[in-house]
Motif scaffolding. Structure first.
Motif, mmCIF file in Angstrom:
data_model
loop_
_atom_site.group_PDB
_atom_site.id
_atom_site.type_symbol
_atom_site.label_atom_id
_atom_site.label_comp_id
_atom_site.label_asym_id
_atom_site.label_seq_id
_atom_site.Cartn_x
_atom_site.Cartn_y
_atom_site.Cartn_z
ATOM 1 N N LYS A 67 -19.703 -33.311 17.723
ATOM 2 C CA LYS A 67 -20.249 -34.197 16.687
ATOM 3 C C LYS A 67 -21.652 -33.739 16.312
ATOM 4 C CE LYS A 67 -17.724 -38.323 18.052
ATOM 5 N NZ LYS A 67 -17.825 -39.742 18.485
ATOM 6 N N PRO A 68 -21.921 -33.704 15.037
ATOM 7 C CA PRO A 68 -23.282 -33.307 14.615
ATOM 8 C C PRO A 68 -24.293 -34.377 15.024
ATOM 9 C CG PRO A 68 -22.060 -34.127 12.737
ATOM 10 C CD PRO A 68 -21.081 -34.063 13.878
ATOM 11 N N GLU A 69 -25.554 -33.966 15.193
ATOM 12 C CA GLU A 69 -26.614 -34.908 15.524
ATOM 13 C C GLU A 69 -26.891 -35.840 14.334
ATOM 14 O OE1 GLU A 69 -30.026 -32.836 16.728
ATOM 15 O OE2 GLU A 69 -29.117 -31.941 18.519
ATOM 16 N N ILE A 70 -27.267 -37.169 14.632
ATOM 17 C CA ILE A 70 -27.577 -38.151 13.575
ATOM 18 C C ILE A 70 -28.975 -37.878 13.048
ATOM 19 C CG2 ILE A 70 -27.913 -40.597 13.055
ATOM 20 C CD1 ILE A 70 -25.898 -41.233 15.203
ATOM 21 N N SER A 71 -29.064 -37.639 11.784
ATOM 22 C CA SER A 71 -30.369 -37.382 11.161
ATOM 23 C C SER A 71 -30.904 -38.666 10.519
ATOM 24 C CB SER A 71 -30.230 -36.283 10.094
ATOM 25 O OG SER A 71 -29.403 -36.744 9.049
ATOM 26 N N ASP A 72 -32.188 -38.612 10.047
ATOM 27 C CA ASP A 72 -32.793 -39.768 9.366
ATOM 28 C C ASP A 72 -32.019 -40.141 8.116
ATOM 29 O OD1 ASP A 72 -36.204 -38.781 10.153
ATOM 30 O OD2 ASP A 72 -34.687 -39.889 11.300
ATOM 31 N N ASN A 73 -31.399 -39.158 7.482
ATOM 32 C CA ASN A 73 -30.644 -39.446 6.261
ATOM 33 C C ASN A 73 -29.449 -40.351 6.531
ATOM 34 O OD1 ASN A 73 -32.371 -37.895 4.762
ATOM 35 N ND2 ASN A 73 -31.184 -36.002 5.061
ATOM 36 N N ALA A 74 -28.951 -40.329 7.799
ATOM 37 C CA ALA A 74 -27.792 -41.160 8.117
ATOM 38 C C ALA A 74 -28.145 -42.646 8.101
ATOM 39 C CB ALA A 74 -27.237 -40.760 9.492
ATOM 40 N N LEU A 75 -29.440 -42.992 8.182
ATOM 41 C CA LEU A 75 -29.860 -44.395 8.206
ATOM 42 C C LEU A 75 -30.154 -44.950 6.831
ATOM 43 C CD1 LEU A 75 -32.296 -44.226 11.249
ATOM 44 C CD2 LEU A 75 -29.945 -45.035 11.225
ATOM 45 N N LEU A 76 -30.002 -44.158 5.805
ATOM 46 C CA LEU A 76 -30.352 -44.618 4.465
ATOM 47 C C LEU A 76 -29.473 -45.775 4.010
ATOM 48 C CD1 LEU A 76 -31.048 -41.223 2.672
ATOM 49 C CD2 LEU A 76 -32.683 -42.866 3.587
ATOM 50 N N GLY A 77 -28.311 -45.955 4.618
ATOM 51 C CA GLY A 77 -27.441 -47.048 4.217
ATOM 52 C C GLY A 77 -27.866 -48.386 4.789
ATOM 53 N N THR A 78 -28.795 -48.413 5.767
ATOM 54 C CA THR A 78 -29.280 -49.649 6.366
ATOM 55 C C THR A 78 -30.537 -50.103 5.624
ATOM 56 O OG1 THR A 78 -28.445 -48.985 8.521
ATOM 57 C CG2 THR A 78 -30.099 -50.737 8.479
ATOM 58 N N THR A 79 -30.533 -51.353 5.188
ATOM 59 C CA THR A 79 -31.690 -51.854 4.431
ATOM 60 C C THR A 79 -31.860 -53.352 4.681
ATOM 61 O OG1 THR A 79 -32.742 -51.982 2.250
ATOM 62 C CG2 THR A 79 -30.385 -52.400 2.341
ATOM 63 N N LEU A 80 -33.046 -53.841 4.406
ATOM 64 C CA LEU A 80 -33.386 -55.250 4.567
ATOM 65 C C LEU A 80 -33.171 -55.954 3.225
ATOM 66 C CD1 LEU A 80 -34.443 -57.331 6.572
ATOM 67 C CD2 LEU A 80 -36.768 -56.702 5.925
ATOM 68 N N LEU A 81 -32.224 -56.890 3.192
ATOM 69 C CA LEU A 81 -31.846 -57.529 1.934
ATOM 70 C C LEU A 81 -32.740 -58.713 1.571
ATOM 71 C CD1 LEU A 81 -27.957 -57.544 2.373
ATOM 72 C CD2 LEU A 81 -29.349 -55.917 1.099
ATOM 73 N N THR A 82 -33.251 -59.427 2.573
ATOM 74 C CA THR A 82 -34.047 -60.631 2.307
ATOM 75 C C THR A 82 -35.389 -60.263 1.683
ATOM 76 O OG1 THR A 82 -33.012 -61.673 4.229
ATOM 77 C CG2 THR A 82 -34.981 -62.738 3.325
#
Length: 513
Positions: A67-82
């Protein structure tokens, strides 16, 4: 083939070329791809590669299972909606502060802050207050919320470093009402001085929603009109006195209300220091030989007066129980001094001076004691059809024998008119006379006063005449018939219209013939 036939062949060939081109352009890409793939396979069979490596390792052709290593780009889908917002609640309720996160991962960390101090990291409570809980959806739950819980709460999403701020406000009744002068809080009394300029009082109160502030003076609500009469300006929670006078002394009440619970208020007493001020005295008093008479001065003095005197013929009147009595007391929120003279004699008919003195100054008023009638005071008036009806009050122990009403125009001299004595009424005390007089006056502006005579002589006319505006009788009828709203006015208009129709009837008949 002739030329005409050859041209037809060329035209047919051109049409065929265009038709084939159109079919190629509209052919699906998948069909084109399949054709190319088939051609490539056929070429591979017909022409195998000559440089094939006999040492080729079949394992090298298998894709890697790591499995490839998780990069910072992989977290772009997580965001704060409030987004930042204000949360309102009432005391003792349970309140939930939202912190909605989209696509959270196991790498995300949620930290809650209260006024910039951490209170939760993930599910770990960092404060001892068990009323605070972390919800499974990252929200913060506060049970039995109290006034001390008000403030700004922050939810931080890491490692994205995103933060939302929620201000918690409690819907509470007004509280902590206080009145300030400058930077000082007034608890009970504030001292001012006469002729002080621009004294400002500030009333503030806590509570949500922000309380509405209103003012009252001596128990009476201050609105725009009566505050202007007192020389006071209101600006929401501010009360401004632009030039302090003795009339500004008294109790000021600030009331706060916001629709939740009961209004609360704070009261301060304004004390105005300055020279004494005499508010009321009679400039002339009618009496008779052998009567008892009382002269009164109502005054205010702050500081307290150091001298209260009655003076006659440049001599201080002494209190002698059998003849003169001086009484100092209070009446209707004012200080009062009274001089009573028993069994009035001719020598007592003169001018008396009431003198009040304190450390900042003095005030003096003059009262004349005499046998002629007092001034004629207008107590009621009205006008109709060019007539001015007036009612006058006159104080006289002696019989009123004659009454004059005096009137003048704007730039003319007074004209006297005799009032019929038969129209007077003697009040039960036997000393006050009410006399009615009607005067027919032409249209215009008029000034009217009156004087009376008793068995001892004439009174002086009132120093300030009364002003009246008289309108022509026909003008009154026109105004009533055009703009009136009462039944009498409408009846007059209908009657006038009927009269006009009756007058016009003969002319209508003449025209008919």
């Amino acid at each position: 083939m002739n030329l005409r036939g050859w041209g037809a062949v060329q035209l047919a060939l051109a049409f065929a070329v265009v038709l084939v081109g159109t079919m190629v352009e509209t052919l699906p890409q998948s069909s084109i791809s399949v054709s190319k793939e088939q051609r490539n396979k056929q070429e591979a069979v017909e022409s195998p590669a000559d440089d094939y490596d006999d040492d080729y390792d079949d394992d090298e052709d298998v894709p890697s299972q790591e499995k490839p290593e998780i990069s910072d780009n992989a977290l772009l889908g997580t965001t704060l909606l409030t987004k930042d917002y204000i949360e309102q609640a009432r005391e003792s309720e349970q309140v939930t502060l939202k912190c909605d996160v989209s696509n959270p991962t196991t790498n995300n960390i949620i930290i809650w802050y209260y006024n910039n101090k951490p209170i939760f990291q993930q599910l770990i409570r960092l404060i001892p207050d068990t009323r605070y809980e972390r919800g499974p959806d990252f929200s913060l739950v506060i049970d039995n919320v109290q006034l001390t819980d008000e403030g700004v709460y922050s939810c931080q999403l890491l490692p994205n470093n995103m933060t939302v701020k929620i201000e918690l406000q409690l819907l509470t009744p007004p509280r902590d009402v206080h009145i300030m002068h400058g930077s000082k809080t007034i608890n009970d009394t504030i001292e001012m001085h006469q002729r002080d300029r621009k004294v400002v009082l500030l009333c503030s109160a806590g509570g949500h929603p922000t309380p509405l502030i209103t003012w009252a003076y001596r128990g009476r609500h201050l609105d725009e009109e009566n505050s202007r009469q007192l020389g006071i300006k209101l600006r929401k929670e501010f009360l401004e006195i632009h030039e302090v006078k003795s009339q500004h002394a008294g109790d000021y009440e600030c009331m706060a209300q916001n629709g939740i619970g009961n209004p609360i208020s704070q009261t301060v007493t304004v004390v105005v220091k300055g020279s004494p001020i005499i508010h009321k005295h009679s400039s002339y008093i009618n009496t008779a030989i052998g009567e008892n008479v009382e002269m009164v001065c109502l005054y205010d003095s702050n500081p307290e007066p150091r001298k209260i005197q009655w003076i006659r013929n440049d001599e201080i009147v002494q209190s002698v129980p059998a003849q003169t009595i001086i009484t100092n007391d209070h009446h209707n929120h004012h200080n009062r001094t009274r001089l009573t003279i028993k069994n009035v004699q001719q020598k007592d008919l003169q001018a008396y001076y009431c003198k009040i003195e304190n450390e900042l100054g003095e005030a003096v008023s003059k009262t004349i004691l005499g046998l002629t009638p007092g001034g004629a005071h207008l107590i009621h008036s009205n006008s109709s059809d060019g007539l001015l009806h007036t009612w006058w009050k006159i104080h006289s122990i002696q019989q009123i024998t004659e009454m004059l009403v005096l009137y003048r125009g704007e730039n003319t001299k007074y004209i006297p008119v005799t009032a019929e004595i038969s129209s007077h009424d003697q009040n039960p005390d036997g000393y006050t006379w009410t006399i009615r007089k009607s005067i027919r006056l032409p249209e215009g502006e008029w000034f009217v006063t009156a004087r009376a005579r008793n068995t001892e002589g004439w009174s002086s006319a009132e120093s300030l005449p009364h002003q009246f505006q008289i309108r022509d009788a026909m003008d009154n009828i026109q105004v009533a018939s055009i703009g009136g709203s009462s039944g009498a006015h409408r009846t007059l208009s209908v009657g006038g219209l009927a009269l006009l129709l009756l007058l016009a009837l003969p002319f209508v008949k003449t025209l008919a013939y």
